[in-house]
Design a protein around this motif. Structure first.
Motif, short mmCIF file in Angstrom:
data_model
loop_
_atom_site.label_atom_id
_atom_site.label_comp_id
_atom_site.label_asym_id
_atom_site.label_seq_id
_atom_site.Cartn_x
_atom_site.Cartn_y
_atom_site.Cartn_z
N LEU A 45 -6.75 -11.92 31.35
CA LEU A 45 -7.86 -12.00 30.40
C LEU A 45 -9.02 -12.80 30.97
N LEU A 46 -8.70 -13.76 31.84
CA LEU A 46 -9.75 -14.58 32.45
C LEU A 46 -10.39 -13.89 33.65
N GLY A 47 -9.95 -12.67 33.95
CA GLY A 47 -10.62 -11.89 34.98
C GLY A 47 -10.17 -12.15 36.40
N ARG A 48 -8.99 -12.73 36.58
CA ARG A 48 -8.49 -12.96 37.94
C ARG A 48 -8.48 -11.64 38.71
N GLU A 49 -8.85 -11.71 39.98
CA GLU A 49 -8.82 -10.51 40.81
C GLU A 49 -7.96 -10.66 42.04
N HIS A 50 -7.71 -11.93 42.46
CA HIS A 50 -6.95 -12.13 43.70
C HIS A 50 -5.45 -12.09 43.42
N PRO A 51 -4.68 -11.73 44.47
CA PRO A 51 -3.25 -11.46 44.27
C PRO A 51 -2.46 -12.69 43.80
N LEU A 52 -1.39 -12.42 43.09
CA LEU A 52 -0.45 -13.45 42.67
C LEU A 52 0.93 -13.02 43.15
N HIS A 53 1.64 -13.98 43.76
CA HIS A 53 2.99 -13.70 44.27
C HIS A 53 4.02 -14.43 43.42
N ILE A 54 4.97 -13.67 42.92
CA ILE A 54 6.06 -14.28 42.15
C ILE A 54 7.36 -14.07 42.91
N TYR A 55 8.08 -15.17 43.12
CA TYR A 55 9.43 -15.10 43.71
C TYR A 55 10.42 -15.51 42.63
N ALA A 56 11.36 -14.62 42.31
CA ALA A 56 12.25 -14.88 41.18
C ALA A 56 13.47 -13.98 41.26
N PRO A 57 14.52 -14.29 40.48
CA PRO A 57 15.65 -13.37 40.41
C PRO A 57 15.19 -11.98 39.95
N ALA A 58 15.83 -10.96 40.51
CA ALA A 58 15.37 -9.59 40.35
C ALA A 58 15.13 -9.12 38.91
N PRO A 59 16.01 -9.46 37.94
CA PRO A 59 15.82 -8.86 36.61
C PRO A 59 14.53 -9.27 35.91
N LEU A 60 13.88 -10.30 36.40
CA LEU A 60 12.65 -10.73 35.74
C LEU A 60 11.56 -9.67 35.82
N GLN A 61 11.57 -8.90 36.89
CA GLN A 61 10.51 -7.91 37.07
C GLN A 61 10.46 -6.91 35.91
N GLY A 62 11.62 -6.42 35.51
CA GLY A 62 11.68 -5.45 34.41
C GLY A 62 11.24 -6.06 33.10
N ILE A 63 11.60 -7.32 32.89
CA ILE A 63 11.23 -8.00 31.64
C ILE A 63 9.71 -8.15 31.56
N LEU A 64 9.10 -8.59 32.65
CA LEU A 64 7.64 -8.74 32.67
C LEU A 64 6.97 -7.38 32.45
N GLN A 65 7.47 -6.37 33.15
CA GLN A 65 6.83 -5.06 33.06
C GLN A 65 6.93 -4.50 31.64
N ALA A 66 8.08 -4.71 31.00
CA ALA A 66 8.25 -4.20 29.63
C ALA A 66 7.24 -4.87 28.70
N GLN A 67 6.99 -6.16 28.91
CA GLN A 67 6.06 -6.87 28.04
C GLN A 67 4.62 -6.44 28.29
N LEU A 68 4.29 -6.10 29.53
CA LEU A 68 2.95 -5.56 29.81
C LEU A 68 2.83 -4.16 29.21
N ASP A 69 3.88 -3.36 29.34
CA ASP A 69 3.82 -1.97 28.88
C ASP A 69 3.61 -1.87 27.37
N VAL A 70 4.37 -2.66 26.58
CA VAL A 70 4.25 -2.51 25.12
C VAL A 70 2.86 -2.94 24.63
N ALA A 71 2.18 -3.76 25.41
CA ALA A 71 0.84 -4.19 25.02
C ALA A 71 -0.23 -3.32 25.69
N ALA A 72 0.22 -2.32 26.45
CA ALA A 72 -0.70 -1.43 27.16
C ALA A 72 -1.65 -2.23 28.06
#
Lengths: 301, 301
Positions: B79-106
């Protein structure tokens, strides 16, 4: 006691120590949580709201500023040993998101979590003392408003008339509930001949994120108090429409059209540090408006 | 400048205005976020940490008090308009959780979000000025620790010797990087003949939720400062073990075994209002211990 306590009144990005949307409605011993933005559990602690008494959580839509605090609240309730059921009413996809977050942490909640997907307008819960309804509002994604009604209190007995019709004392409780009296011999005594209506039940409508639409006014017609979002001031009326939000004056217009008694406005954009202009603009159209301020409880009268 | 700022130092349920785990490591112009409990974005605002400068987020494990604030932080960055990359290192299942939350909000983020699933111990990132490593710790579910190292600074030139070997000025930069000098005619001048080592690079180890295990000490051997969880005091050593957590004395024992210089302890149980006993117990074993206090920055020396 019927009132609403504001836990968060800001839109989108938290700013000026304002939090994303969350409110608690208190109706006698029942607490209802309306939306649950990030850090709602901290706000509940800060304002000494007992989370164990929350049995219903209503989520309007799946933009994060309205539900990111839910999983933290639920898991904390579990850690605190809650055993009694919790009912969540929300758009369907939330169930999978919550379950995925419980699964990766290998959490089994110690209480029954009943998830109810919102599907159509109407009554969600009809209990003795209250009811909950939902209605569609008009946002970028599926979004719902809610009405919490205290049930109409029992009718009052008109003692003079009840005596005149020879109604026995044991039947008075049934009279209060609206029953007619049918004596063994003789004509039925209609309830309305011997009782008078009590004060009508009060009601609170929560109109979450929505573009200005007079249909919202029709849906909340005659409620006692309504909360309506007011993300922008009047000079940004076009931006409000583009983003499916409302201005302060539009919120007040809905209140006037709906013929309600009290209006609360909130969901202020992070653009604004000062909130007074929201009040001034709304009151020019609907005088009995109040700003939804965090930590403040507003009585529904 | 190399230091760590504590944003949250409490375990599980927030209590006494203490927040769930999150810390920011500052290494010159780089910020690294270590874990991201609920309300981390509010804590970043409160302590005036510029979220736009965070390029790496490291998540130790998927208990909610270590990551429930991540989705809110990411969407606010968008929302603040970030354009530069962000790197997340985390246990694998987090990716699906984040993506699901982005998807439902379009939501489509306006910046590249690179998700890297943690899979094995070793170097995650090797940049010019720093590196990031991960190592396994011992908790109820998959859990990782991290080490952030500043790269060894360039070697210093011993001017007297460099002149004696007739090394030309243009080659000095390469000498600092450790190269040998090979004249057209004549013998190679070994780098160590004309330079001296600089101060060794400092390092910070983050030992997230873990049962006491001396292998952790082996994995963080010789770092400058370590953070180690200390959920309980010594009298609850059995509870700590049952829940795969550590006591304050156990954290201090790891620090002593690892031969580090400075120890930070945190992740205090909500049972405890007063934190001083954690310090007293840890210092009886490792004197250079400090409590991880919210809003405080600790320099890595």
């Amino acid at each position: 006691m019927f009132g609403v306590t504001i836990l968060g009144n800001n839109s989108a990005i938290p700013a000026y120590d304002r939090h994303p949307t969350a409110q608690v409605v208190t109706l006698n011993e029942q607490l209802f949580l309306l939306d649950c933005g990030e850090a709602t559990q901290m706000q509940l602690s800060r304002y000494k709201v007992r989370r164990s008494r929350i049995n219903y959580i209503l989520i309007s839509h799946l933009h994060g500023d309205h539900y990111f605090g839910l999983i933290g609240l639920i898991t904390s309730m579990g850690l605190l040993g809650r055993e009694h059921p919790l009912h969540i009413y929300a758009p369907a996809p939330l169930q999978g998101i919550l379950q995925a977050q419980l699964d990766v942490a290998a959490i089994v909640l110690p209480f029954p979590l009943h998830f109810h997907a919102l599907q159509q307008e109407g009554v969600l819960v009809a209990e003795d003392k209250f009811s909950i309804e939902c209605f569609a509002v008009y946002h970028r994604i599926e979004c719902w408003g809610f009405i919490i009604r205290e049930n109409r209190k029992p009718r009052k007995i008109n003692k003079e008339q009840a005596l005149a019709y020879n109604i026995p004392g044991y039947f008075y409780e049934r009279l209060k509930n609206g029953d007619d009296y049918e004596p063994r011999n003789g004509e039925t005594v209609k309830n309305e001949w011997v009782t008078i209506p009590n004060t009508p039940g009060r009601s609170y409508a929560y109109c979450a994120d929505t573009i200005f639409n007079p249909e919202v006014a029709a849906k909340i017609k005659g409620v006692t108090m309504a909360y309506h979002e007011a993300t922008y001031l009047d000079n940004l009326i076009e931006r409000a429409a583009n983003r499916f939000h409302s201005t302060s004056k539009q919120a007040a217009t809905i209140a006037r059209l709906a013929g309600i008694k009290q209006l609360l406005i909130g969901h202020f954009s992070s653009k604004y540090e000062a909130l007074e202009p929201f009040l001034t603009e709304a009151q020019s159209i609907f005088p009995n408006t109040q700003l939804a301020l965090e930590g403040v409880s507003y009585r529904i009268l």
